[in-house]
Design a protein around this motif. Structure first.
Motif, PDB file in Angstrom:
ATOM      1  N   LEU A 124      15.915 -32.000  10.028  1.00  0.00           N
ATOM      2  CA  LEU A 124      15.411 -31.329   8.833  1.00  0.00           C
ATOM      3  C   LEU A 124      14.475 -30.205   9.254  1.00  0.00           C
ATOM      4  O   LEU A 124      13.581 -30.408  10.082  1.00  0.00           O
ATOM      5  N   PHE A 125      14.725 -29.017   8.695  1.00  0.00           N
ATOM      6  CA  PHE A 125      13.836 -27.870   8.941  1.00  0.00           C
ATOM      7  C   PHE A 125      13.334 -27.377   7.598  1.00  0.00           C
ATOM      8  O   PHE A 125      14.116 -27.078   6.697  1.00  0.00           O
ATOM      9  N   LEU A 126      12.016 -27.270   7.473  1.00  0.00           N
ATOM     10  CA  LEU A 126      11.371 -26.908   6.216  1.00  0.00           C
ATOM     11  C   LEU A 126      10.778 -25.499   6.317  1.00  0.00           C
ATOM     12  O   LEU A 126       9.784 -25.292   7.006  1.00  0.00           O
ATOM     13  N   GLY A 127      11.433 -24.527   5.644  1.00  0.00           N
ATOM     14  CA  GLY A 127      10.878 -23.174   5.612  1.00  0.00           C
ATOM     15  C   GLY A 127      11.640 -22.166   6.442  1.00  0.00           C
ATOM     16  O   GLY A 127      11.038 -21.335   7.117  1.00  0.00           O
ATOM     17  N   ASP A 128      12.970 -22.207   6.393  1.00  0.00           N
ATOM     18  CA  ASP A 128      13.777 -21.192   7.079  1.00  0.00           C
ATOM     19  C   ASP A 128      13.718 -19.911   6.254  1.00  0.00           C
ATOM     20  O   ASP A 128      14.625 -19.582   5.499  1.00  0.00           O
ATOM     21  N   GLN A 167       2.563 -23.677   2.720  1.00  0.00           N
ATOM     22  CA  GLN A 167       3.101 -24.985   3.072  1.00  0.00           C
ATOM     23  C   GLN A 167       2.269 -26.092   2.424  1.00  0.00           C
ATOM     24  O   GLN A 167       1.453 -25.827   1.540  1.00  0.00           O
ATOM     25  N   THR A 168       2.448 -27.298   2.876  1.00  0.00           N
ATOM     26  CA  THR A 168       1.782 -28.452   2.284  1.00  0.00           C
ATOM     27  C   THR A 168       1.723 -29.566   3.324  1.00  0.00           C
ATOM     28  O   THR A 168       2.059 -29.344   4.494  1.00  0.00           O
ATOM     29  N   ASP A 169       1.340 -30.747   2.923  1.00  0.00           N
ATOM     30  CA  ASP A 169       1.345 -31.907   3.809  1.00  0.00           C
ATOM     31  C   ASP A 169       2.797 -32.356   4.006  1.00  0.00           C
ATOM     32  O   ASP A 169       3.461 -32.750   3.051  1.00  0.00           O
ATOM     33  N   VAL A 170       3.272 -32.290   5.236  1.00  0.00           N
ATOM     34  CA  VAL A 170       4.673 -32.617   5.516  1.00  0.00           C
ATOM     35  C   VAL A 170       4.852 -34.049   6.015  1.00  0.00           C
ATOM     36  O   VAL A 170       5.973 -34.474   6.312  1.00  0.00           O
ATOM     37  N   LEU A 194      14.947 -39.652  11.289  1.00  0.00           N
ATOM     38  CA  LEU A 194      14.992 -38.253  11.722  1.00  0.00           C
ATOM     39  C   LEU A 194      14.778 -38.152  13.231  1.00  0.00           C
ATOM     40  O   LEU A 194      13.891 -38.793  13.794  1.00  0.00           O
ATOM     41  N   GLU A 195      15.573 -37.286  13.862  1.00  0.00           N
ATOM     42  CA  GLU A 195      15.428 -37.022  15.288  1.00  0.00           C
ATOM     43  C   GLU A 195      14.862 -35.632  15.558  1.00  0.00           C
ATOM     44  O   GLU A 195      14.274 -35.394  16.614  1.00  0.00           O
ATOM     45  N   GLU A 196      15.063 -34.710  14.617  1.00  0.00           N
ATOM     46  CA  GLU A 196      14.532 -33.357  14.757  1.00  0.00           C
ATOM     47  C   GLU A 196      13.842 -32.956  13.458  1.00  0.00           C
ATOM     48  O   GLU A 196      14.384 -33.172  12.375  1.00  0.00           O
ATOM     49  N   PHE A 197      12.642 -32.396  13.599  1.00  0.00           N
ATOM     50  CA  PHE A 197      11.931 -31.883  12.437  1.00  0.00           C
ATOM     51  C   PHE A 197      11.246 -30.583  12.808  1.00  0.00           C
ATOM     52  O   PHE A 197      10.619 -30.478  13.868  1.00  0.00           O
ATOM     53  N   GLY A 198      11.365 -29.583  11.917  1.00  0.00           N
ATOM     54  CA  GLY A 198      10.700 -28.314  12.125  1.00  0.00           C
ATOM     55  C   GLY A 198      10.123 -27.797  10.828  1.00  0.00           C
ATOM     56  O   GLY A 198      10.625 -28.084   9.739  1.00  0.00           O
ATOM     57  N   VAL A 199       9.040 -27.020  10.934  1.00  0.00           N
ATOM     58  CA  VAL A 199       8.409 -26.424   9.768  1.00  0.00           C
ATOM     59  C   VAL A 199       7.917 -25.033  10.141  1.00  0.00           C
ATOM     60  O   VAL A 199       7.463 -24.804  11.266  1.00  0.00           O
ATOM     61  N   ARG A 200       8.023 -24.093   9.200  1.00  0.00           N
ATOM     62  CA  ARG A 200       7.566 -22.713   9.420  1.00  0.00           C
ATOM     63  C   ARG A 200       6.535 -22.358   8.357  1.00  0.00           C
ATOM     64  O   ARG A 200       6.759 -22.575   7.173  1.00  0.00           O
TER      65      ARG A 200
END
Length: 318
Positions: free
Chosen positions: A100-104, A117-120, A130-136
């Motif tokens: 899951l990537f949040l903010g592409d 953004q917010t509290d992720v 989940l094995e992969e997590f990203g946020v921008r």
């Protein structure tokens, strides 16, 4: 540096943008792509949650392996709280989700440091597989200490990262994490991290499998380099990335004077302010041991005002 293109892939899967109108013709197999959900472009009246609802109706969500959250309708003014709520409400319909990537979000939609953004933390707690997590985006970003037994890769891309996020990551028990990529940024865009805040990460105590560490895009890159050079975690890294920041001869000297780095597979220092003499010393020390050293594209640009004051910049700020 600006984000001019959306993510091309996630979890080894090519990215595919779900049509905002929910058209089901010619959609790929549910598990063949990383699905990007974005709102307010093809259909200006649709919010992100509406597009996501259409997505859930058109696609067999039980087979979805990777999701990319693109722009929501108010990225300048509000965080993705409603997006996160919608994802968590659908978690039972997403049993195969692993990435899951949040903010592409690219610069035409918002500059990096304008993304709210917010509290992720809730996403990671809500999706324990989940094995992969990203946020921008760093404005309003929060990351609380937690335990997550499956996460292998964590990426945080900001032009200015709050110190609380760094401490939260460092205080988290992430026994499967192999790759950590943190963009610290600069103070004019909210960065307030000091090297003491990195202690939890650099000790490696809660990150027993960490092999790829990036602490980059920092205006305190010299201090970060000095801390890494003495850090317990450095001895078991395969890749160390201190790129994109304001790294000077002082930081290079700290790396050369600290614990040996000849065990690394790669040292990434691109976008730097290191002089030629130290560049040669780094290469002469590490390359004969088989370490790939990235010092390109040479020195980053620097400015001087009329009184000779030097201004240096991280690669991704605003």
């Amino acid at each position: 540096m600006v984000f001019s293109d959306h993510l091309a892939e996630l979890y080894g899967l090519p990215a595919f943008t779900f049509p905002e109108d929910g058209a089901a013709a010619d959609l790929p197999a549910p598990d063949a792509v990383a699905w990007r959900i974005r709102a307010g472009f093809a259909d200006e009246d649709a919010d992100w949650e509406q597009v996501f609802e259409r997505f859930c109706s058109a696609v067999d969500t039980t087979r979805i392996r990777a999701l990319i959250v693109g722009a929501w309708e108010c990225v300048f003014d509000c965080g993705p709280d409603d997006v996160i709520e919608a994802l968590l409400a659908a978690r039972d319909r997403l049993p195969a989700l692993r990435a899951l990537f949040l903010g592409d979000i690219v610069f035409e939609e918002s500059e990096l440091s304008w993304i709210t953004q917010t509290d992720v933390t809730g996403l990671l707690r809500g999706f324990p597989a989940l094995e992969e997590f990203g946020v921008r985006g760093g404005t309003g970003l929060e990351f609380q200490a937690l335990r997550h037994d499956s996460l292998r890769s964590l990426t945080v891309q900001t032009g200015g990262l709050p110190a609380g996020v760094v401490r939260g990551i460092g205080a988290s028990d992430l026994p499967a994490l192999e790759h950590l990529d943190v963009w610290l940024g600069e103070s004019s865009y909210g960065a307030d991290c000091e090297t003491a805040d990195l202690e939890g990460i650099l000790s490696g105590t809660r990150l027993p499998r960490l092999r790829r560490l990036a602490l980059r895009n920092s205006e305190i890159q010299d201090d970060v380099a000095a801390a890494v050079a003495a850090a317990p975690v450095a001895a078991r890294l395969e890749v160390l990335d201190l790129s994109m920041g304001v790294l000077t001869d002082d930081g290079a000297a700290a790396l050369l004077g600290g614990q040996p780095l000849t065990h690394l597979k790669k040292l990434d220092l691109h976008h730097h302010y290191i002089g030629e003499a130290f560049r040669q010393r780094i290469r002469q020390t590490l390359e004969p041991a088989g370490v790939e050293v990235d010092l390109d594209p040479g020195e980053a640009d620097e400015d001087r005002d009329d009184d000779g004051t030097v201004f240096r910049y991280v690669a991704a700020g605003e």
